[in-house]
Scaffold this active site. Sequence first.
Site, PDB file in Angstrom:
ATOM      1  N   ASP A   1      -4.678  -5.859  -7.983  1.00  0.00           N
ATOM      2  CA  ASP A   1      -4.948  -5.266  -6.678  1.00  0.00           C
ATOM      3  C   ASP A   1      -5.238  -3.789  -6.929  1.00  0.00           C
ATOM      4  O   ASP A   1      -5.094  -3.289  -8.055  1.00  0.00           O
ATOM      5  CB  ASP A   1      -3.746  -5.467  -5.751  1.00  0.00           C
ATOM      6  CG  ASP A   1      -4.125  -5.455  -4.272  1.00  0.00           C
ATOM      7  OD1 ASP A   1      -5.233  -4.980  -3.935  1.00  0.00           O
ATOM      8  OD2 ASP A   1      -3.316  -5.919  -3.445  1.00  0.00           O
TER       9      ASP A   1
ATOM     10  N   HIS B   1       0.835  -1.204   0.000  1.00  0.00           N
ATOM     11  CA  HIS B   1       0.000   0.000   0.000  1.00  0.00           C
ATOM     12  C   HIS B   1       0.872   1.257   0.000  1.00  0.00           C
ATOM     13  O   HIS B   1       0.454   2.304  -0.500  1.00  0.00           O
ATOM     14  CB  HIS B   1      -0.907   0.025   1.231  1.00  0.00           C
ATOM     15  CG  HIS B   1      -1.991  -0.999   1.205  1.00  0.00           C
ATOM     16  ND1 HIS B   1      -1.780  -2.299   1.603  1.00  0.00           N
ATOM     17  CD2 HIS B   1      -3.292  -0.927   0.829  1.00  0.00           C
ATOM     18  CE1 HIS B   1      -2.909  -2.984   1.481  1.00  0.00           C
ATOM     19  NE2 HIS B   1      -3.830  -2.184   1.004  1.00  0.00           N
TER      20      HIS B   1
END
Length: 607
Positions: A327, A254
């Site tokens: 993702d 992230h």
Amino acid sequence: MQHRTSRRSLLTSTAATAVLAALGLPLPAHALDAPAAAGRDRGLRALIARMSVEEKIGQLFVMRVYGHSATAPDQADIDANLRELGVRDAAELIARYHVGGIIYFSWAHNTRDPHQIAELSNGIQAAGLAQRVPLPLLIATDQEHGAVCRVGKPVTLFPGAMAMGAGGSARDARTLGRISGAELAAIGIRQDYSPDADVNVNPANPVIGVRSFGADPAAVARMVAAEVRGYQESSVAATAKHFPGHGDTTVDSHTGIPVINHSRAEWERLDAPPFRAAIAAGIDAIMTAHIQFPALDPSNDPATLSRPILTGILREELGFDGVVITDSLGMQGVRDKYGDDRVPVLALKAGVDQLLDPPRLDVAFNGVRAAVASGELSEARLDASLLRILRLKERRGLFARPYVSVRGVGRTVGTRAHLRAADEIAERTTTLLANPRGLLPLSRRSHRRLLIVGADPASPSGTTGPPTSVLAAALAELGFQTTVLPTGTLPSAAQIEAAVAAAVGRDAVIVGTYNAGAGGAQSRLVAALGASGVPVVHLALRNPYDVAYLSGYGASLATYSWTDVELRAAVRVLTGRARPRGHLPVAVPRPDDPASPLYPVGYGLTY
């Protein structure tokens, strides 16, 4: 509103049959014998041929959208949509960009309660079917259970993956998938970004950890395959993640770009087995990882953008012809090297089908459109991904049954039978790590007065916890007298002193830790409580590795997550209402010698 939507849902079968016939698609089994796959593909290809380039591009995107309603969100959500997406609501998003999917988040206010979610799903499907070329949308979410859950109570919440790995039952994993899938389908969610197929061989992994079934590739593969079968038996597309394997990282994708330094042989042995098992189980979709894997692609492009990894290995070597989804494209791991306009283009060139949640949809959409206009991406390449996506939608019944019955939600979601199954499964996961002097099980006769202290991490689903209160309530129901004193994940010296003072006169202390780490404040808390002379029971609320950094406890349990179902099961275990049956699915290393296990894989005590 509920009455009108429910009535529409009752008419879905007839309406869907008419839509399918008008589009030249095969009728559902109740209307006609199932045609051969080639016949279905002919219908889907004919549908694709009717679509413009812009409509095809839009179908490849799965997007977030704010609001509890597809057409009438709250003003704050309208403002957020206008600011981030340039539209007011989900219906406008679909009309403008023709997106093929929507991802639900609790923070986007999509998931207030099951009936509202069902209404939102029906509104989204109505918008999809109102397009020039009417198409149902694939509505998805991250419902891994345990540490990652987007839809909370009253849906049935199960233990997370590492807890399930501790239970070790493929039958339980399949039951989880079947029940969770049935409840998600009942509220209109037809794709779940689960199970996590990563093999967590690195205790320092900051992003996977308890989201993995464990460190043994064969055991993880067995659990992944079982959960896939359970979800897809309930007409929900399972999605194994994060290919080619995110289990040995020390960086969170992230916020950065992790690098996996496994050799090709190590990948085959450690990372590949769960994905092979998922493919053999017939999984609908596989999600990519924003990681560099030099042994698989020396260019060091993130796997999401790597043709050698996604086409060369996943498609050609492993033989996967289902949907490949990225993702989130808003994660830093995929944005470090290329701009937001190039990332979706490179992902498609690598072999991706679905583009998940780019930070700016207009930038991503226009990037793909420009690549098609320049010839960098052919329209045939778009068609290939679109065919896979439409096959998935048809296989999961979205063409035949795009709507759900709002009135029928209560017959499926959070039923007594489902909740009982979750409780029973949770009892089989709780792991007893230490009980040297037989402190457990606690008895009301000898340990009636209890102090509950420790970390109170925010609930994964937003509707459970906090842990100290859940533990106290469950103990009180069993006749114990409880006092609660939350101390957080970084207890100060004053908080530690207050906890020790509160322990005076108690028969035992139960202390929960959350990623305690070496020499940290939580370790000092447990040691100080132990030095007080009051018996201490330790609960590792997340990673089981905590126990290696602690001293002063008389017993230690691993729960692997801090949702209510796992904490209530832990209470039944520590009071003897159930016996501990879990076994570590990962090794707990010695803090002074990480290569040596303090507790090996498979370790677990009972009484």
